[in-house]
Motif scaffolding. Structure first.
Motif, mmCIF file in Angstrom:
data_model
loop_
_atom_site.group_PDB
_atom_site.id
_atom_site.type_symbol
_atom_site.label_atom_id
_atom_site.label_comp_id
_atom_site.label_asym_id
_atom_site.label_seq_id
_atom_site.Cartn_x
_atom_site.Cartn_y
_atom_site.Cartn_z
ATOM 1 N N THR A 195 0.778 -1.181 -0.010
ATOM 2 C CA THR A 195 -0.079 -0.054 0.036
ATOM 3 C C THR A 195 0.906 1.177 0.076
ATOM 4 O OG1 THR A 195 -1.610 -1.209 1.186
ATOM 5 C CG2 THR A 195 -1.919 1.193 1.244
ATOM 6 N N LEU A 196 0.718 2.020 -0.991
ATOM 7 C CA LEU A 196 1.652 3.071 -1.074
ATOM 8 C C LEU A 196 0.696 4.345 -0.665
ATOM 9 C CD1 LEU A 196 4.280 4.260 -2.198
ATOM 10 C CD2 LEU A 196 3.253 4.961 -4.409
ATOM 11 N N ILE A 197 1.296 5.123 0.487
ATOM 12 C CA ILE A 197 0.679 6.217 1.022
ATOM 13 C C ILE A 197 1.651 7.334 1.122
ATOM 14 C CG2 ILE A 197 -1.102 4.556 2.017
ATOM 15 C CD1 ILE A 197 0.806 5.352 4.783
ATOM 16 N N ASN A 198 1.279 8.403 1.630
ATOM 17 C CA ASN A 198 1.969 9.673 1.978
ATOM 18 C C ASN A 198 2.818 10.069 1.155
ATOM 19 O OD1 ASN A 198 2.409 11.748 3.733
ATOM 20 N ND2 ASN A 198 3.691 10.696 5.189
ATOM 21 N N GLN A 211 -4.618 12.522 1.840
ATOM 22 C CA GLN A 211 -4.051 11.322 1.497
ATOM 23 C C GLN A 211 -3.403 11.410 0.091
ATOM 24 O OE1 GLN A 211 -3.871 8.911 3.492
ATOM 25 N NE2 GLN A 211 -5.375 9.184 5.101
ATOM 26 N N TRP A 212 -4.257 12.243 -0.834
ATOM 27 C CA TRP A 212 -3.770 12.230 -2.460
ATOM 28 C C TRP A 212 -2.741 13.337 -2.161
ATOM 29 C CZ3 TRP A 212 -3.270 9.979 -6.538
ATOM 30 C CH2 TRP A 212 -3.302 10.718 -7.798
ATOM 31 N N GLY A 213 -2.515 14.385 -1.573
ATOM 32 C CA GLY A 213 -1.385 15.329 -1.537
ATOM 33 C C GLY A 213 -1.945 16.403 -2.300
ATOM 34 N N ALA A 214 -3.233 16.471 -2.841
ATOM 35 C CA ALA A 214 -3.851 17.608 -3.414
ATOM 36 C C ALA A 214 -5.350 17.465 -3.454
ATOM 37 C CB ALA A 214 -3.354 17.671 -4.858
ATOM 38 N N ALA A 215 -6.142 18.325 -4.029
ATOM 39 C CA ALA A 215 -7.359 18.219 -3.771
ATOM 40 C C ALA A 215 -7.717 17.009 -4.647
ATOM 41 C CB ALA A 215 -8.083 19.355 -4.824
ATOM 42 N N GLY A 246 -1.683 16.219 -7.762
ATOM 43 C CA GLY A 246 -1.442 14.936 -7.168
ATOM 44 C C GLY A 246 0.072 14.536 -7.219
ATOM 45 N N PRO A 247 0.160 13.144 -6.864
ATOM 46 C CA PRO A 247 1.662 12.541 -7.000
ATOM 47 C C PRO A 247 2.021 12.571 -8.564
ATOM 48 C CG PRO A 247 0.314 11.293 -5.576
ATOM 49 C CD PRO A 247 -0.696 12.261 -6.260
ATOM 50 N N ASP A 248 3.432 12.975 -8.826
ATOM 51 C CA ASP A 248 3.945 12.730 -10.285
ATOM 52 C C ASP A 248 3.809 11.210 -10.570
ATOM 53 O OD1 ASP A 248 6.419 12.199 -12.074
ATOM 54 O OD2 ASP A 248 5.962 14.525 -12.195
ATOM 55 N N VAL A 249 3.173 11.041 -11.857
ATOM 56 C CA VAL A 249 3.087 9.877 -12.226
ATOM 57 C C VAL A 249 4.155 9.063 -12.653
ATOM 58 C CG1 VAL A 249 2.073 8.514 -14.338
ATOM 59 C CG2 VAL A 249 0.649 10.492 -13.109
ATOM 60 N N ALA A 250 5.142 9.734 -13.265
ATOM 61 C CA ALA A 250 6.642 9.112 -13.584
ATOM 62 C C ALA A 250 7.419 8.652 -12.460
ATOM 63 C CB ALA A 250 7.358 9.930 -14.672
ATOM 64 N N ILE A 251 7.280 9.655 -11.491
ATOM 65 C CA ILE A 251 8.147 9.163 -10.061
ATOM 66 C C ILE A 251 7.587 8.347 -9.567
ATOM 67 C CG2 ILE A 251 8.964 10.453 -8.012
ATOM 68 C CD1 ILE A 251 9.074 12.967 -9.385
#
Length: 381
Positions: free
Chosen positions: A103-106, A151-155, A116-121
């Protein structure tokens, strides 16, 4: 963003996170597998991690769920990532021959964009973790509770989440990873708060955007459960265990009959109103907590569209030891272990369990950190 250093670190991770794979068979709870999967979450930052994974084996569990707190492992690009606590747990899961839901979080600030989280990274980090453990990691849960800004880091952004889901699926397929992706939502205390979306609304949007093809498993992770197992999942209580019925209705309304639901985190209630007429609404004793767990498992395993359930947690939380745990602080196990073991086909019949003397030891595991540890193979079951 120091991309050259980032690429070098990812390459290093791929090198040091290495071990020989074992042949894996189909695990209970997966799509096209008829049997219910029993699982529990292990807190790799908590207490007695190795003992708790040994307990999972004796309970007969099919699955371990492990949170990868990305920001805690790798808070800054200026520092080398330290995934050694994760490596310890994955090596122990391999030793005990238990499948893992990763489970990837935070996500850390350096890996976030405005949406939200950068897709490539994100994909690069996941591949670095998964690559040496494809025999152990059979499912990945991507940012459970992405319907909340916290949880998402953005809206909350269903379109951005679906884009990440698609990219990870394509990346895994390109590398030959036969790993299922789990799209998990969380009920929210304040779904109307800016940046948040109600879990059912978020799921509706994913389906409207065409996400069904990328969601063979829809997860429901409870930050807390309120009420007895059979409590009515009405509109005022999305924290009732049977809230999965509302999730299922969304799935069916979008013709996703073949999709499975996983309850990727649940435990007996620790908050709410006590009701003398219904002691399981807030079970106050270990005996009542064991009864609550027994009834909850009966309920979950009876639903053919629920593939697996994960109890939270196996081991005590270091920051909050009052949270539910199957392994007691200082030794011994919770009475809830007995019904779990009975259902899962384990060997535990009482609370007198002690960690086995053979196999991995917490001392050896912790002494080797932060190096990556590779234990000898355990005889196959």
């Amino acid at each position: 963003m120091h991309l050259q250093r980032f690429a070098l670190i990812c390459l290093t991770l791929l090198t040091v996170l290495c071990a020989l794979p074992l042949n894996a068979s189909a695990t209970s709870g997966l799509p096209n597998v008829a049997t219910f999967g029993y699982g529990a979450r292990v807190d790799i930052w908590g207490q007695d991690v190795i003992s708790s994974i040994a307990l999972a084996s004796d309970l007969g569990l099919d699955w371990l769920a492990i949170d990868v707190d990305w920001n805690r492992h790798w808070p800054s690009l200026q520092n080398t990532a330290n995934f050694s606590p994760l490596d310890v747990a994955l090596q122990a899961a391999r030793y005990e021959q238990i499948s893992v839901l990763l489970t990837l979080i935070n996500p850390p600030p350096w890996a976030l964009t405005s949406t939200g989280p950068d897709v490539a990274i994100t994909l690069a980090v996941l591949q670095a973790i998964v690559n040496p453990y494809t025999d152990v990691i059979q499912a990945v849960e991507l940012f459970p509770g992405a319907n909340s800004a916290a949880q998402w880091g953005a809206a909350a952004n269903p379109s951005a989440y679906l884009g990440l889901l698609q990219s990870v699926r394509q990346g895994f397929d390109a590398n030959g990873y036969n790993i299922y992706l789990v799209t998990s939502v969380e009920p929210l205390q304040e779904p109307s708060t800016q940046g948040n979306l109600d879990d059912l609304t978020f799921l509706e949007n994913l389906y409207t955007l065409g996400g069904a093809a990328y969601m063979p498993i829809v997860g429901l992770r409870f930050p807390t459960v309120i009420g007895a197992p059979m409590a009515d999942p009405d509109k005022t209580n999305h924290f009732a265990l049977r809230h999965y019925e509302n999730i299922r209705q969304v799935m069916l309304s979008h013709q996703h009959e073949t999709g499975l639901i996983w309850i990727t985190g649940f435990s007996w209630p620790t908050s709410g109103l006590a009701d003398p007429a219904e002691p399981l609404s807030l079970p106050a004793t270990p005996a009542l907590q064991a009864q609550w767990t027994n009834e909850a498992l009966q309920l979950l395993r009876a639903q053919l569209y629920i593939g697996a359930g994960f109890f939270s947690n196996l081991n005590p939380n270091a920051a909050n030891p009052n949270l539910p745990a199957l392994l007691n602080i200082g030794g011994g196990i919770h009475p809830a272990c007995v019904p779990i073991s009975q259902y899962a086909g384990g060997i535990i019949t009482s609370t007198s369990w002690t960690p086995p003397l053979a196999g991995l030891t917490p001392t050896a595991a912790q002494a080797a950190a932060p190096k990556y540890i590779h234990y000898p193979e355990k005889p196959r079951k």
